[in-house]
Design a protein around this motif. Structure first.
Motif, short mmCIF file in Angstrom:
data_model
loop_
_atom_site.label_atom_id
_atom_site.label_comp_id
_atom_site.label_asym_id
_atom_site.label_seq_id
_atom_site.Cartn_x
_atom_site.Cartn_y
_atom_site.Cartn_z
N PRO A 1 41.21 53.03 30.12
CA PRO A 1 41.72 53.28 31.57
C PRO A 1 43.71 52.81 31.20
N SER A 2 44.01 53.10 31.30
CA SER A 2 46.20 53.18 31.75
C SER A 2 45.93 51.15 31.99
N PRO A 3 47.21 50.43 32.17
CA PRO A 3 47.48 48.96 32.16
C PRO A 3 47.73 49.30 33.66
N ALA A 4 47.66 50.48 34.68
CA ALA A 4 48.26 50.80 35.28
C ALA A 4 46.84 50.42 36.09
N GLN A 5 45.97 51.60 35.69
CA GLN A 5 45.28 51.94 35.59
C GLN A 5 44.04 50.65 36.16
N ARG A 6 44.12 49.69 35.50
CA ARG A 6 43.62 48.33 35.34
C ARG A 6 43.78 47.98 36.41
N ALA A 7 45.44 47.68 36.45
CA ALA A 7 45.95 46.61 37.58
C ALA A 7 45.85 47.45 39.19
N GLY A 8 45.52 48.30 39.46
CA GLY A 8 44.64 48.78 40.65
C GLY A 8 43.41 49.00 40.37
N ALA A 9 42.95 48.91 39.78
CA ALA A 9 41.62 48.36 39.61
C ALA A 9 41.67 46.85 40.36
N GLU A 10 42.20 46.55 39.17
CA GLU A 10 42.24 44.77 39.97
C GLU A 10 42.69 44.31 41.31
N VAL A 11 42.99 45.21 41.68
CA VAL A 11 44.01 44.60 43.29
C VAL A 11 42.58 45.02 44.16
N THR A 12 42.79 46.84 43.79
CA THR A 12 41.46 47.03 44.96
C THR A 12 39.46 46.18 44.46
N GLN A 13 39.48 45.55 43.54
CA GLN A 13 38.49 44.20 43.85
C GLN A 13 39.02 43.22 44.88
N LEU A 14 40.34 42.32 44.57
CA LEU A 14 41.49 41.31 45.46
C LEU A 14 40.49 42.31 46.72
N LYS A 15 40.77 43.43 47.03
CA LYS A 15 40.96 43.85 48.70
C LYS A 15 39.38 43.89 49.13
N PHE A 16 38.16 44.11 47.88
CA PHE A 16 37.25 43.84 48.04
C PHE A 16 36.82 42.69 48.53
N SER A 17 36.81 42.02 47.68
CA SER A 17 36.46 39.69 47.58
C SER A 17 37.37 39.48 49.05
N ARG A 18 38.25 40.05 49.52
CA ARG A 18 38.64 39.38 50.63
C ARG A 18 37.78 39.95 52.06
N CYS A 19 37.99 41.08 52.29
CA CYS A 19 37.12 42.26 52.86
C CYS A 19 36.13 41.66 53.41
N MET A 20 35.52 40.81 52.38
CA MET A 20 33.41 40.71 52.15
C MET A 20 33.43 39.43 52.58
N ARG A 21 35.19 38.43 52.52
CA ARG A 21 35.01 37.29 53.10
C ARG A 21 35.20 36.66 54.47
N ALA A 22 36.42 37.96 54.30
CA ALA A 22 36.78 38.56 56.53
C ALA A 22 35.62 38.78 57.34
N HIS A 23 34.58 39.72 56.86
CA HIS A 23 33.14 39.87 57.24
C HIS A 23 32.37 39.03 56.57
N GLY A 24 32.22 38.06 56.97
CA GLY A 24 31.63 36.13 57.30
C GLY A 24 30.31 36.27 55.75
N VAL A 25 31.20 35.89 54.46
CA VAL A 25 30.86 35.67 53.20
C VAL A 25 31.39 34.75 52.84
N PRO A 26 32.27 33.93 53.21
CA PRO A 26 33.49 33.29 53.31
C PRO A 26 33.62 32.49 51.89
N SER A 27 32.33 33.09 50.86
CA SER A 27 32.14 32.20 49.05
C SER A 27 32.35 33.74 48.35
N PHE A 28 32.66 34.54 48.90
CA PHE A 28 32.81 35.68 47.88
C PHE A 28 33.86 35.03 47.40
N PRO A 29 33.55 35.55 45.71
CA PRO A 29 34.83 35.42 44.93
C PRO A 29 35.75 36.37 44.34
#
Length: 76
Positions: free
Chosen positions: A3-31
């Motif tokens: 993956p290109s640097p832009a694709q890697r950065a996009g994947a990192e942002v997506t995974q951060l959004k997923f982690s925040r979503c999991m915490r917001a939906h009742g899994v407060p210790s989701f890393p």
């Protein structure tokens, strides 16, 4: 290919959004994702007390899954 640097950065942002979503939906210790040795990102649950089979985890995962699938569609 790799993956290109832009694709890697996009994947990192997506995974951060997923982690925040999991915490917001009742899994407060989701890393937040951590960097992997190959340059990718991953989630590590060891020692976090998270049970991926727990009903609350599964419900949060269903609520947040579209964040990951939307990213996959966008990369293609």
């Amino acid at each position: 290919g790799a993956p290109s640097p832009a694709q890697r950065a996009g994947a990192e942002v997506t995974q951060l959004k997923f982690s925040r979503c999991m915490r917001a939906h009742g899994v407060p210790s989701f890393p937040d994702p951590s960097s992997a040795s190959g340059g990718g990102f991953g989630l590590i649950f060891g020692g976090s007390g998270i049970d991926p089979a727990a009903p609350l985890f599964r419900k949060a995962q269903r609520s947040c899954f579209s964040i990951i699938t939307d990213q996959r569609v966008g990369v293609r």
